[in-house]
Design an enzyme around this catalytic site. Structure first.
Site, PDB file in Angstrom:
ATOM      1  N   TYR A   1       0.852  -1.188   0.000  1.00 49.49           N
ATOM      2  CA  TYR A   1       0.000   0.000   0.000  1.00 49.49           C
ATOM      3  C   TYR A   1       0.889   1.240   0.000  1.00 49.49           C
ATOM      4  O   TYR A   1       1.831   1.319   0.796  1.00 49.49           O
ATOM      5  CB  TYR A   1      -0.900  -0.001   1.239  1.00 49.49           C
ATOM      6  CG  TYR A   1      -1.791   1.211   1.379  1.00 49.49           C
ATOM      7  CD1 TYR A   1      -2.809   1.454   0.464  1.00 49.49           C
ATOM      8  CD2 TYR A   1      -1.627   2.103   2.435  1.00 49.49           C
ATOM      9  CE1 TYR A   1      -3.648   2.569   0.600  1.00 49.49           C
ATOM     10  CE2 TYR A   1      -2.458   3.219   2.580  1.00 49.49           C
ATOM     11  CZ  TYR A   1      -3.465   3.440   1.664  1.00 49.49           C
ATOM     12  OH  TYR A   1      -4.292   4.535   1.799  1.00 49.49           O
TER      13      TYR A   1
ATOM     14  N   ASP B   1       9.119   2.897  -0.198  1.00 49.17           N
ATOM     15  CA  ASP B   1       8.044   3.452   0.623  1.00 49.17           C
ATOM     16  C   ASP B   1       8.286   3.016   2.054  1.00 49.17           C
ATOM     17  O   ASP B   1       7.952   1.894   2.444  1.00 49.17           O
ATOM     18  CB  ASP B   1       6.680   2.991   0.122  1.00 49.17           C
ATOM     19  CG  ASP B   1       5.545   3.625   0.930  1.00 49.17           C
ATOM     20  OD1 ASP B   1       5.832   4.248   1.981  1.00 49.17           O
ATOM     21  OD2 ASP B   1       4.381   3.489   0.518  1.00 49.17           O
TER      22      ASP B   1
ATOM     23  N   LYS C   1       4.317   8.649   9.169  1.00 43.57           N
ATOM     24  CA  LYS C   1       4.102   8.030  10.478  1.00 43.57           C
ATOM     25  C   LYS C   1       5.101   8.493  11.565  1.00 43.57           C
ATOM     26  O   LYS C   1       4.911   9.565  12.114  1.00 43.57           O
ATOM     27  CB  LYS C   1       4.003   6.517  10.309  1.00 43.57           C
ATOM     28  CG  LYS C   1       2.770   6.175   9.421  1.00 43.57           C
ATOM     29  CD  LYS C   1       2.379   4.722   9.366  1.00 43.57           C
ATOM     30  CE  LYS C   1       1.022   4.550   8.707  1.00 43.57           C
ATOM     31  NZ  LYS C   1       1.022   4.013   7.365  1.00 43.57           N
TER      32      LYS C   1
HETATM   33  C1  LIG Z   1       0.329   4.458   6.070  1.00 43.51           C
HETATM   34  C2  LIG Z   1       1.028   4.234   4.787  1.00 43.51           C
HETATM   35  C3  LIG Z   1       0.875   5.099   3.689  1.00 43.51           C
HETATM   36  C4  LIG Z   1      -0.130   6.197   3.668  1.00 43.51           C
HETATM   37  O1  LIG Z   1       0.106   7.168   4.637  1.00 43.51           O
HETATM   38  P1  LIG Z   1      -1.107   8.119   5.105  1.00 43.51           P
HETATM   39  O2  LIG Z   1      -0.449   9.081   6.040  1.00 43.51           O
HETATM   40  O3  LIG Z   1      -2.122   7.223   5.733  1.00 43.51           O
HETATM   41  O4  LIG Z   1      -1.629   8.777   3.881  1.00 43.51           O
HETATM   42  C5  LIG Z   1       1.656   4.881   2.579  1.00 43.51           C
HETATM   43  N1  LIG Z   1       2.538   3.866   2.518  1.00 43.51           N
HETATM   44  C6  LIG Z   1       2.703   3.028   3.541  1.00 43.51           C
HETATM   45  C7  LIG Z   1       3.715   1.932   3.437  1.00 43.51           C
HETATM   46  C8  LIG Z   1       1.944   3.155   4.699  1.00 43.51           C
HETATM   47  O5  LIG Z   1       2.080   2.276   5.696  1.00 43.51           O
END
Ligand SMILES: *Cc1c(COP(=O)(O)O)cnc(C)c1O
Length: 431
Positions: free
Chosen positions: A143, A238, A271
């Site tokens: 994701y 990511d 995060k």
């Molecule tokens: C949480 C997450 C996102 C999205 O971040 P948001 O602040 O919720 O938009 C993207 N990539 C990864 C790997 C994530 O865990």
């Protein structure tokens, strides 16, 4: 007794779609009533009925110091008194950028934004702008936020382009997104052989926390790096979840231990770097980052980007997690949870596998750790739902879906871990 959670959920559902502002909070996968949080402190939160839980979500990762850490709280309070938002640059943005770059040497410059989605979407535009190419690779089960081009699942054939996973995403918007199976080297090689010269980037969660906890194998990651270099595509890590969560140097430092000289081209963070405030970032080498406006042709902007309160929160959090001994202690605590749960499952004869890195963990009701999304989805979901509700009743809050990772904070004590393992042992016996 009246259930305040249920009352609030009913009321919320009248004014907010599904009663929640982000879908997984609605407990659709596991059933039952979401817990509305009243307040949180340390490793705990209290729901609307006043019931206490040991929190293994921590806002889905950001709360690595636990809730209400006094040092962070003071920094936030102090920053708030000086103003919430200016729309003009501040010294603290430089300090946070410097603090991030000091720990992640693959990045020479960084741009701050407000959410992981925004960071991932901007990184994608930057990769396309910097290479002058359109096609991208992503992996099933990873994701990267909800930008249109990334809401894609695999098409029917091998190395074909994907289909949207959301209504409202026109097929034309995902026609450049190739979706491959995680940890599948032959498929990766075939995709590069077919499309390598048209690929702007390969985007990957190095440890995929959005299919619970699946590591990219070292040989697979090695091939990702080699093929990107060979074909001139950018490797985009990511690390919104893994960044400053699995190690101070993030997941890329974990791979650099096994792959000499390893580094991605672009890194996406979120995060933990905001410590619970809306803050995310993306960065990489100077030559790539200077393609961004105002120095370059790739447009990107944000009214609240580098927000003074959020940067204060992130900066205080990064300072605390950079202290000597922090990572050894957090890793040992997380490891003790994973070992305790594994032993309790074995004793009850429940198929179980688990893994962890730093303050992030995952477990599966499967005898072996799965290597890709299809395997993750063979997990026994009715059984997971029983485990989830059994733990919830006993005051232990884990993610309400079997494809989500878990998080241990510095505030989780040995007693919290022991209480969690005891609760899990009791539930395993009933599975
Ligand atoms: C949480 C997450 C996102 C999205 O971040 P948001 O602040 O919720 O938009 C993207 N990539 C990864 C790997 C994530 O865990």
């Amino acid at each position: 007794m009246t259930d305040r959670n249920q009352q609030l959920f009913d009321r919320a559902a009248r004014v907010i779609p599904g009663g929640v502002n982000s879908p997984v909070r609605a407990f659709r996968a596991v059933g039952g009533t979401p817990r509305f949080v009243q307040r949180a402190q340390g490793a705990y939160f209290w729901d609307a009925n006043g019931k206490q839980y040991i929190d293994y979500i921590g806002s889905w990762g950001p709360m690595i110091l636990g809730h209400g850490n006094p040092v962070v709280l003071e920094a936030v309070q102090k920053a708030a008194l000086d103003g919430f938002s200016f729309g003009a640059p501040t010294e603290r943005e430089i300090e946070l950028a410097e603090a991030i770059l000091a720990q992640v040497p693959s990045m020479e410059m960084v741009r701050l934004v407000s959410s992981g989605t925004e960071a991932g979407m901007s990184a994608l535009r930057l990769a396309r702008g910097a290479t002058g190419r359109s096609k991208i690779i992503k992996f099933e089960g990873c994701y990267h936020g909800h930008a249109d081009a990334l809401l894609v699942k695999a098409g029917s054939g091998l190395a074909t382009f994907g289909n949207p996973t959301s209504a409202g995403v026109p097929p034309e918007v995902v026609q450049h997104t190739l979706v491959l199976e995680y940890n599948n080297i032959p498929q990766l090689e075939e995709a590069f052989a077919l499309h390598g010269k048209e690929l702007a980037c390969l985007m990957i969660e190095p440890i995929a926390g959005n299919m619970n906890f699946v590591r990219a194998s070292v040989p697979f990651m090695t091939r990702c790096r080699e093929l990107c270099t060979q074909y001139g595509a950018l490797l985009v890590f990511d690390e919104v979840m893994t960044g400053f969560r699995v190690a101070l140097g993030s997941a890329q430092s974990v791979y650099a231990k096994s792959i000499p000289g390893f580094k991605p081209d672009i890194t996406v963070l979120g995060k933990v770097i905001g410590g619970g405030m809306p803050l995310a970032a993306f960065g990489g080498p100077r030559a790539i980052m200077e393609q961004l406006a105002p120095t370059g042709p790739v447009y990107q902007a944000g009214t609240l980007s580098g927000n003074p309160v959020a940067t204060a929160c992130g900066l205080a959090t990064l300072k605390e997690i950079s202290k000597p001994g922090f990572w050894d202690a957090l890793s040992a605590r997380t490891r003790s949870l994973v070992d305790g749960l594994s032993a309790a499952a074995a004793q009850a004869g429940v198929p179980f596998s688990a893994d962890c890195e730093g303050g992030m963990f995952g477990f599966f009701l499967l005898p072996e750790l799965p290597q890709n999304y299809a395997k993750v989805m063979t997990s026994d979901s009715p059984r997971f739902n029983k485990l989830f509700h059994g733990l919830l009743d006993r005051g232990v809050y884990i993610a309400p879906a079997l494809y989500e990772a878990g998080f241990v904070s510095a505030a989780h004590s040995a007693a919290d871990i022991a209480a969690t393992v005891d609760a899990a042992a009791a539930v395993f016996k009933q599975l």
